[in-house]
Design an enzyme around this catalytic site. Structure first.
Site, PDB file in Angstrom:
ATOM      1  N   SER A 106     140.502 -34.502  -1.068  1.00  0.00           N
ATOM      2  CA  SER A 106     140.949 -35.145  -2.288  1.00  0.00           C
ATOM      3  C   SER A 106     142.457 -35.028  -2.472  1.00  0.00           C
ATOM      4  O   SER A 106     143.219 -35.595  -1.703  1.00  0.00           O
ATOM      5  CB  SER A 106     140.196 -34.521  -3.474  1.00  0.00           C
ATOM      6  OG  SER A 106     140.469 -35.198  -4.657  1.00  0.00           O
ATOM      7  N   LYS A 146     140.012 -49.272 -11.388  1.00  0.00           N
ATOM      8  CA  LYS A 146     141.429 -49.052 -11.658  1.00  0.00           C
ATOM      9  C   LYS A 146     141.902 -47.746 -11.033  1.00  0.00           C
ATOM     10  O   LYS A 146     142.974 -47.682 -10.427  1.00  0.00           O
ATOM     11  CB  LYS A 146     141.670 -49.038 -13.173  1.00  0.00           C
ATOM     12  CG  LYS A 146     141.493 -50.391 -13.846  1.00  0.00           C
ATOM     13  CD  LYS A 146     141.778 -50.295 -15.336  1.00  0.00           C
ATOM     14  CE  LYS A 146     141.643 -51.652 -16.013  1.00  0.00           C
ATOM     15  NZ  LYS A 146     141.899 -51.572 -17.485  1.00  0.00           N
TER      16      LYS A 146
END
Length: 448
Positions: A106, A146
């Site tokens: 991540s 988004k």
């Protein structure tokens, strides 16, 4: 002889004082590199620590910085701060995913990609940067799209800047792709694989990198001194209290301390401890994705519990306080505005929430029960024409030895009592009441 020896010692002392800063200057100017280890979830304290290390390395004339990275992910804003620190560094920053078994997951993917040189040890992984909420679940649309597009665009821009495979890195965000060290090398996601720090330095020797100002820099590692920089005591303390569970406990203890001070003004200790804990809790909140709705619900819960104590027996206030406390604890971190990275879970442990809730509820029930018992006792005494103030000066009998606390039988009622002098008073002895403190009588042994 003694005078000469004294003069010699003074001269040596002065020489040492003059040589100390000179030696420090020489040491700082000697060819050296800084090694720092990031082995934690990425949060503001991590970003601040790394910024300090890079700035200090630049000021001390270090040749380069090596970041040994092992992280499950972290907060997006803190990740961007770290990437900015690396990209704007005046000296090369080498990101080394190690030791074997480590991960740059991540947020770690972004940090590793930002390095002027990126390397991995065997048995490490990189990637899996798909956006999830801060509880590990998928993001709702259109927020999910988004967040994914923003994170992917950011990672691609870093990859292009570093000449790495932007498409392969894009897949770590859009498809949650993860790569082993060898796969990352084949996909041009990293620069090379090194089994240890020694091989890393050997491989990177003579490598030319571009810095943020457009200048080129040749990394030289021959005869280089490695200096490890650790966190300061303050930085370690911030890391400890920035644990969601610790921050939650600080908030609860602080609130309870002030709660007790309001109930019994003048105790001072609960209020002082409460203020200190609340200050530390809010410092911790600056390093966590705090949800102020959760803080508000916890504060509202304590207000409801306070109302229950002022109106004991209503139950509605107490039950509402418990429910509000549980909801506030669950929503305390994360909540409604998830970040775009697959961050580790920044939430309070549910078992801890359950334990604290049971403890608060039990304490509330215990205190309310005592208040109700006191009220009933006062009612019974009033019906008999006896008030607590009227008990002062009356005599009674010890029903359970006072050592110095125990039980006495006064005016037809059993009372908790304490020996006024602190001495033990045997069972069956006659005592005189000197003071009434709530439901406890202060007595002394009758000499009659």
């Amino acid at each position: 002889m003694r005078k000469a020896l004294s003069i010699a010692l003074i001269a040596l002392g002065l020489a040492g004082m003059m040589a100390s800063p000179l030696m420090s200057t020489v040491e700082a100017q000697a060819p050296h590199a800084v090694v720092v280890e990031i082995d934690e979830p990425i949060q503001p304290s991590t970003a601040n620590f790394l910024e300090r290390v890079v700035n200090q390395a630049e000021d001390d004339g270090a040749r380069f910085v090596v970041i040994r990275l092992d992280t499950p992910g972290g907060l997006y804003d803190s990740t961007r701060d770290i990437v900015e620190t690396i990209l704007e560094s005046e000296i090369p920053v080498i990101v080394y995913v190690s030791p074997s078994g480590a991960q740059a997951a991540s947020a770690g993917t972004f940090i590793a990609t930002a390095g002027h040189v990126t390397a991995m040890a065997n048995g490490t992984t990189i990637g899996a940067a798909s956006p999830v909420d801060q509880r590990g679940g998928p993001l709702p649309e259109p927020l999910g799209s988004k967040a994914t597009n923003d994170a992917a665009a950011f990672l691609r821009s870093i990859a292009v800047e570093r000449g790495l495979n932007a498409d392969a890195l894009n897949d770590t965000v859009t498809r949650a792709q993860a790569y082993s060290a060898s796969e990352a090398l084949n996909q041009n996601v990293i620069d090379f694989v090194a089994k240890d720090l020694e091989q890393l330095l050997s491989t990177v020797d003579g490598r030319r990198v571009d810095l943020f100002d457009g200048s080129s820099y040749v990394i030289e590692t021959s005869e280089i001194q490695l200096r490890t920089v650790d966190k300061t005591i303050l930085e370690r303390f911030l890391a400890i209290i920035s644990n969601p569970n610790v921050a939650f406990l600080l908030l609860v203890i602080g609130a309870i301390g002030l709660f007790i001070e309001f109930l019994a003004p003048g105790l001072f200790a609960p209020g002082i401890i409460g203020v200190i804990c609340l200050v530390m809790a809010f410092v911790a909140f600056g390093n966590l994705p705090v949800n102020w709705v959760g803080v508000g619900l916890i504060a509202f819960a304590l207000l409801l519990m306070f109302a229950e104590l002022k109106s004991p027996g209503v139950s509605f206030f107490g039950a509402g306080g418990v429910v509000s406390f549980v909801l506030g604890s669950v929503l305390l971190f994360g909540g409604f505005t998830p970040g775009p990275l697959d961050a580790p879970s920044f939430r309070v442990n549910y078992w801890l929430i359950g334990g604290v809730t049971v403890g608060l509820a039990g304490l509330l029930i215990f205190v309310v029960r005592d208040i109700l018992l006191a009220q009933k006792l006062e009612e019974r005494q009033a019906k008999r024409g006896i008030t607590t103030t009227a008990l002062v000066g009356t005599t009674g009998v010890v029903s359970a030895q006072l050592a110095p606390s125990g039980m006495v039988f006064v005016s037809g009622e059993e009372w908790s009592a304490v020996s006024d002098t602190g001495d033990s008073i045997e069972e069956g002895a006659e005592v005189v009441v000197t003071e009434v403190d709530g439901l406890t009588l202060k007595v002394y042994k009758s000499t009659d």
